[in-house]
Design a protein around this motif. Sequence first.
Motif, PDB file in Angstrom:
ATOM      1  N   SER A  43       0.516  -1.199   0.100  1.00  0.00           N
ATOM      2  CA  SER A  43      -0.351  -0.059  -0.017  1.00  0.00           C
ATOM      3  C   SER A  43       1.062   0.842  -0.204  1.00  0.00           C
ATOM      4  CB  SER A  43      -1.172   0.055   1.206  1.00  0.00           C
ATOM      5  OG  SER A  43      -2.183  -0.834   1.317  1.00  0.00           O
ATOM      6  N   GLY A  44       0.594   2.213  -1.055  1.00  0.00           N
ATOM      7  CA  GLY A  44       1.267   3.277  -1.025  1.00  0.00           C
ATOM      8  C   GLY A  44       0.242   4.521  -0.302  1.00  0.00           C
ATOM      9  N   ILE A  45       0.470   5.036   0.539  1.00  0.00           N
ATOM     10  CA  ILE A  45      -0.300   6.291   0.988  1.00  0.00           C
ATOM     11  C   ILE A  45       0.440   7.813   0.483  1.00  0.00           C
ATOM     12  CG2 ILE A  45      -1.841   6.887   3.729  1.00  0.00           C
ATOM     13  CD1 ILE A  45      -0.566   3.753   4.087  1.00  0.00           C
ATOM     14  N   ILE A  46      -0.485   8.961   1.023  1.00  0.00           N
ATOM     15  CA  ILE A  46      -0.123   9.807   0.355  1.00  0.00           C
ATOM     16  C   ILE A  46      -1.232  10.735   1.511  1.00  0.00           C
ATOM     17  CG2 ILE A  46      -0.379  12.142  -0.691  1.00  0.00           C
ATOM     18  CD1 ILE A  46       1.245  10.587  -3.131  1.00  0.00           C
ATOM     19  N   VAL A  78       5.660   1.661  -6.279  1.00  0.00           N
ATOM     20  CA  VAL A  78       3.965   1.747  -5.944  1.00  0.00           C
ATOM     21  C   VAL A  78       4.060   3.148  -5.256  1.00  0.00           C
ATOM     22  CG1 VAL A  78       2.625   1.109  -3.889  1.00  0.00           C
ATOM     23  CG2 VAL A  78       3.648  -0.924  -5.268  1.00  0.00           C
ATOM     24  N   GLY A  79       4.741   3.478  -4.727  1.00  0.00           N
ATOM     25  CA  GLY A  79       4.903   5.568  -4.272  1.00  0.00           C
ATOM     26  C   GLY A  79       4.697   6.168  -5.131  1.00  0.00           C
ATOM     27  N   THR A 119       1.716  15.190   0.385  1.00  0.00           N
ATOM     28  CA  THR A 119       3.100  14.964   0.841  1.00  0.00           C
ATOM     29  C   THR A 119       3.645  13.432   0.307  1.00  0.00           C
ATOM     30  OG1 THR A 119       1.956  12.632   2.293  1.00  0.00           O
ATOM     31  CG2 THR A 119       1.550  14.624   3.461  1.00  0.00           C
ATOM     32  N   LEU A 120       4.703  13.403   0.608  1.00  0.00           N
ATOM     33  CA  LEU A 120       5.553  12.475  -0.042  1.00  0.00           C
ATOM     34  C   LEU A 120       5.144  11.271   0.430  1.00  0.00           C
ATOM     35  CD1 LEU A 120       9.399  13.109   0.748  1.00  0.00           C
ATOM     36  CD2 LEU A 120       8.520  13.732  -1.384  1.00  0.00           C
ATOM     37  N   PRO A 121       5.015   9.761  -0.886  1.00  0.00           N
ATOM     38  CA  PRO A 121       4.745   8.450  -0.021  1.00  0.00           C
ATOM     39  C   PRO A 121       4.859   8.099   0.828  1.00  0.00           C
ATOM     40  CG  PRO A 121       5.430   8.177  -2.072  1.00  0.00           C
ATOM     41  CD  PRO A 121       5.433   9.788  -2.151  1.00  0.00           C
ATOM     42  N   THR A 122       3.805   6.916   1.618  1.00  0.00           N
ATOM     43  CA  THR A 122       4.884   6.031   2.264  1.00  0.00           C
ATOM     44  C   THR A 122       3.989   5.122   1.806  1.00  0.00           C
ATOM     45  OG1 THR A 122       4.465   7.476   4.189  1.00  0.00           O
ATOM     46  CG2 THR A 122       4.598   6.120   4.874  1.00  0.00           C
ATOM     47  N   ILE A 123       5.092   4.303   2.201  1.00  0.00           N
ATOM     48  CA  ILE A 123       4.597   2.506   1.660  1.00  0.00           C
ATOM     49  C   ILE A 123       4.328   1.617   2.752  1.00  0.00           C
ATOM     50  CG2 ILE A 123       4.686   0.470  -0.093  1.00  0.00           C
ATOM     51  CD1 ILE A 123       4.473   3.636  -1.171  1.00  0.00           C
ATOM     52  N   ILE A 124       2.769   1.236   3.032  1.00  0.00           N
ATOM     53  CA  ILE A 124       3.531  -0.365   4.297  1.00  0.00           C
ATOM     54  C   ILE A 124       3.514  -1.403   3.192  1.00  0.00           C
ATOM     55  CG2 ILE A 124       1.550  -1.187   5.769  1.00  0.00           C
ATOM     56  CD1 ILE A 124       1.370   1.824   6.292  1.00  0.00           C
ATOM     57  N   SER A 125       3.808  -2.686   3.996  1.00  0.00           N
ATOM     58  CA  SER A 125       4.204  -3.895   2.564  1.00  0.00           C
ATOM     59  C   SER A 125       3.336  -4.947   3.835  1.00  0.00           C
ATOM     60  CB  SER A 125       5.245  -4.835   2.126  1.00  0.00           C
ATOM     61  OG  SER A 125       6.398  -3.542   2.946  1.00  0.00           O
TER      62      SER A 125
END
Length: 161
Positions: free
Chosen positions: A47-50, A94-95, A119-125
């Motif tokens: 998951s890429g989150i912004i 993904v980001g 914002t810059l993306p945060t990635i959760i895997s």
Amino acid sequence: MGSSLKIELIAPFIESTKETFSTMISMNIRRKEVFIKEGFDMYGDFSGIIGLSGTTTGTCALSLPSEVALEAVRTMLMIPEDEVLSDEDTRDGVGELINMIAGGAKTKLSSTQYKFSITLPTIISGGKHEVYHRTGTYCVVVVFENAQGNTFALDVCVAVR
């Protein structure tokens, strides 16, 4: 939050997702379903989150099962199937996808009341991960499907004012 708000705000994210996948990875996708999210489970393994800030605040997240993430990133980075794709490359890819999706939606919404910065993306895997949202956040999930029948989701979560 009324249904007109959902359509006005969510439609640019849907359009931007379709455009990003078509342009960057030559993957035609279609919207399969849209629903209000209950709970915090994410759809996929990456998951890429912004973050969104401004007159519209919240998050936008692209959540892909491993198979879809690997196919998308391989195509985007032009990495042949016989070469190893590192976890770092997958997360970076993904980001980049969520960055393009949120940036496209931001541009489409720039002349509306729903202006925001990203914002810059945060990635959760990892399988079965969750992303918690603060109280008063309204989350819409858009599930997309590619030609092979593989699905992934885009979450658009905004604060209710």
